[in-house]
Design a protein around this motif. Sequence first.
Motif, short mmCIF file in Angstrom:
data_model
loop_
_atom_site.label_atom_id
_atom_site.label_comp_id
_atom_site.label_asym_id
_atom_site.label_seq_id
_atom_site.Cartn_x
_atom_site.Cartn_y
_atom_site.Cartn_z
N ASN A 102 0.80 -1.22 0.00
CA ASN A 102 0.00 0.00 0.00
C ASN A 102 0.83 1.28 0.00
O ASN A 102 0.39 2.29 -0.53
CB ASN A 102 -0.89 0.04 1.25
CG ASN A 102 -2.20 -0.70 1.07
OD1 ASN A 102 -3.19 -0.12 0.67
ND2 ASN A 102 -2.17 -2.01 1.32
N LEU A 103 2.01 1.21 0.63
CA LEU A 103 2.70 2.46 0.96
C LEU A 103 3.96 2.74 0.15
O LEU A 103 4.41 3.88 0.09
CB LEU A 103 3.06 2.47 2.46
CG LEU A 103 1.87 2.25 3.41
CD1 LEU A 103 2.35 2.00 4.83
CD2 LEU A 103 0.92 3.45 3.38
N ASP A 118 6.34 2.95 -3.20
CA ASP A 118 6.28 3.06 -4.66
C ASP A 118 7.67 2.80 -5.23
O ASP A 118 8.62 2.56 -4.47
CB ASP A 118 5.74 4.43 -5.08
CG ASP A 118 6.52 5.55 -4.45
OD1 ASP A 118 7.77 5.45 -4.45
OD2 ASP A 118 5.93 6.50 -3.92
N LYS A 143 10.67 6.09 2.16
CA LYS A 143 9.25 6.48 2.18
C LYS A 143 8.75 6.49 3.62
O LYS A 143 7.97 7.33 4.04
CB LYS A 143 8.45 5.46 1.36
CG LYS A 143 6.99 5.75 1.24
CD LYS A 143 6.74 6.86 0.25
CE LYS A 143 5.29 7.27 0.23
NZ LYS A 143 5.09 8.47 -0.56
N TYR A 144 9.22 5.51 4.37
CA TYR A 144 8.86 5.42 5.79
C TYR A 144 9.87 4.55 6.51
O TYR A 144 10.66 3.84 5.88
CB TYR A 144 7.43 4.88 5.97
CG TYR A 144 7.16 3.49 5.42
CD1 TYR A 144 7.41 2.35 6.17
CD2 TYR A 144 6.65 3.31 4.12
CE1 TYR A 144 7.14 1.09 5.67
CE2 TYR A 144 6.38 2.05 3.61
CZ TYR A 144 6.63 0.94 4.40
OH TYR A 144 6.39 -0.32 3.91
N TRP A 149 -2.01 10.78 5.24
CA TRP A 149 -0.76 10.27 4.63
C TRP A 149 -1.07 9.26 3.55
O TRP A 149 -0.51 9.31 2.45
CB TRP A 149 0.13 9.66 5.73
CG TRP A 149 1.44 9.13 5.20
CD1 TRP A 149 2.32 9.80 4.41
CD2 TRP A 149 2.00 7.84 5.42
NE1 TRP A 149 3.41 8.99 4.12
CE2 TRP A 149 3.24 7.78 4.75
CE3 TRP A 149 1.60 6.71 6.15
CZ2 TRP A 149 4.07 6.66 4.76
CZ3 TRP A 149 2.43 5.60 6.17
CH2 TRP A 149 3.66 5.57 5.48
N LEU A 150 -2.00 8.35 3.83
CA LEU A 150 -2.37 7.32 2.85
C LEU A 150 -2.82 7.98 1.53
O LEU A 150 -2.48 7.53 0.44
CB LEU A 150 -3.49 6.44 3.41
CG LEU A 150 -3.87 5.22 2.57
CD1 LEU A 150 -2.78 4.15 2.66
CD2 LEU A 150 -5.20 4.62 3.02
N THR A 153 -1.81 10.59 0.19
CA THR A 153 -0.74 11.20 -0.61
C THR A 153 0.07 10.15 -1.38
O THR A 153 0.98 10.48 -2.11
CB THR A 153 0.28 11.96 0.28
OG1 THR A 153 0.91 11.00 1.14
CG2 THR A 153 -0.38 13.04 1.11
N ARG A 154 -0.26 8.89 -1.18
CA ARG A 154 0.58 7.83 -1.79
C ARG A 154 0.43 7.83 -3.31
O ARG A 154 -0.63 8.19 -3.85
CB ARG A 154 0.20 6.46 -1.23
CG ARG A 154 -1.16 5.98 -1.70
CD ARG A 154 -1.56 4.67 -1.07
NE ARG A 154 -3.01 4.50 -1.21
CZ ARG A 154 -3.63 3.34 -1.09
NH1 ARG A 154 -2.96 2.26 -0.82
NH2 ARG A 154 -4.93 3.26 -1.23
N LYS A 155 1.51 7.41 -3.93
CA LYS A 155 1.46 7.19 -5.37
C LYS A 155 1.05 5.73 -5.54
O LYS A 155 1.82 4.82 -5.28
CB LYS A 155 2.86 7.41 -5.97
CG LYS A 155 2.85 7.49 -7.44
CD LYS A 155 4.20 7.96 -7.94
CE LYS A 155 4.37 7.48 -9.37
NZ LYS A 155 5.72 7.10 -9.69
N LYS A 156 -0.22 5.55 -5.88
CA LYS A 156 -0.78 4.21 -5.76
C LYS A 156 -0.30 3.26 -6.85
O LYS A 156 -0.32 3.59 -8.02
CB LYS A 156 -2.32 4.32 -5.80
CG LYS A 156 -2.97 3.24 -5.00
CD LYS A 156 -4.46 3.48 -4.88
CE LYS A 156 -5.10 2.13 -4.74
NZ LYS A 156 -6.52 2.18 -4.88
#
Length: 356
Positions: free
Chosen positions: A85-86, A88, A140-141, A208-209, A211-214
């Motif tokens: 999910n998070l 990319d 990313k995290y 935050w979710l 803003t993710r590049k899915k």
Amino acid sequence: MKKHNFNPGPAIIPTSVLEEAAQGLLEYQGSGLSFAEMSHRAPQVMAVVEEASSLVKTLYGLGDQYEVIWMQGGASAQLAIAPMNLLDEEHSVALINTGYWAIKAIKAASEIGRVSVLASSEQSRFDHIPKSWTLPTDAKYLHLISNETIDGNQWQKYPDVSVPIVADMTSDFLTRPLPIEKFGLIFASAQKNFGIAGCTCVVINKDWLNTRKKRAIPTIFDYQTHIETQSLYHTAPTFPIYVACLALRWTLAQGGLEEMARRNAEKATLLYHEIDANPLFEGSVQAADRSTLNACFRITRPELEEVFLNFAAQHDVVGIKGFPTVGGFRASMYNALPLESVQVLVDLMRYFAQHH
Ligand SMILES: Cc1ncc(COP(=O)(O)O)c(C=O)c1O
């Protein structure tokens, strides 16, 4: 008589929660049906799912940007679902190798994308949490294991980093208040501090979710799916969520997370004090990083390890055998474990040392 239950998980559950769950399993609130016999879309069941989520929000004081969802597959599934999910393609997930669950997380995330391992304490059998490392610019995290259940180390203060923290809190969820603003995502299986195996609580910062590049991921694994359907996209694990709801009510009624933290510190202090004072035992983790929930320790005369385990079992102390990769002992002292059980263990350690 009930045992002094130091099992690492599935683990001890408060008696009042078990009693109410047992009643609900037979018949739920005069409905003529067991809770486990009802549709996951029955109003009573939906109300329990909603209450469980809102109790998590209340206990942690979560703002509107946080969503609480309930999923299946355990924390093990989250090790893959979170990076799906998070993460990319332009970024990596940063991880610190603190033990068994960090290694699992590194493997799972590597199957999804790029992983940067910033530091490791493997050389010293995970006896501490490495503190000097630099976050790569493409992170990313930061994924961290809040409490390494098997190796017995725990972040006592979460690091200050420029990216959100994604935390596996399976063994210390609901055990203390949190600096919640540091976290983008938290997940925990229920079977240690809030119920039985079968459901996983996921707390997500949806700002935050969003803003993710899915990337293209299956609908069933997309957090957004479960947020939009209030965890009822498919058949939710209704009975485990019901037990979680009862355990969450219990946690609040006992005084909430400040009180859980106070009790857990009291139990841990009692046990670690004995480990340090008793010449027959020694702790496996450096004092600053010791887990409040899973105390790992060894016996200085290994030929007595089995003897002590049997002696403890004869006195109704169960669940203290260390995980095979670590050996020795591990006493898991989750929220529901009373101080008296720790006192019994400490008394046994003292008696055993005097007689050997
Ligand atoms: C820290 C940690 N992460 C992940 C897991 C895996 O949880 P599950 O077995 O529910 O998938 C565990 C299980 O003990 C754990 O302690």
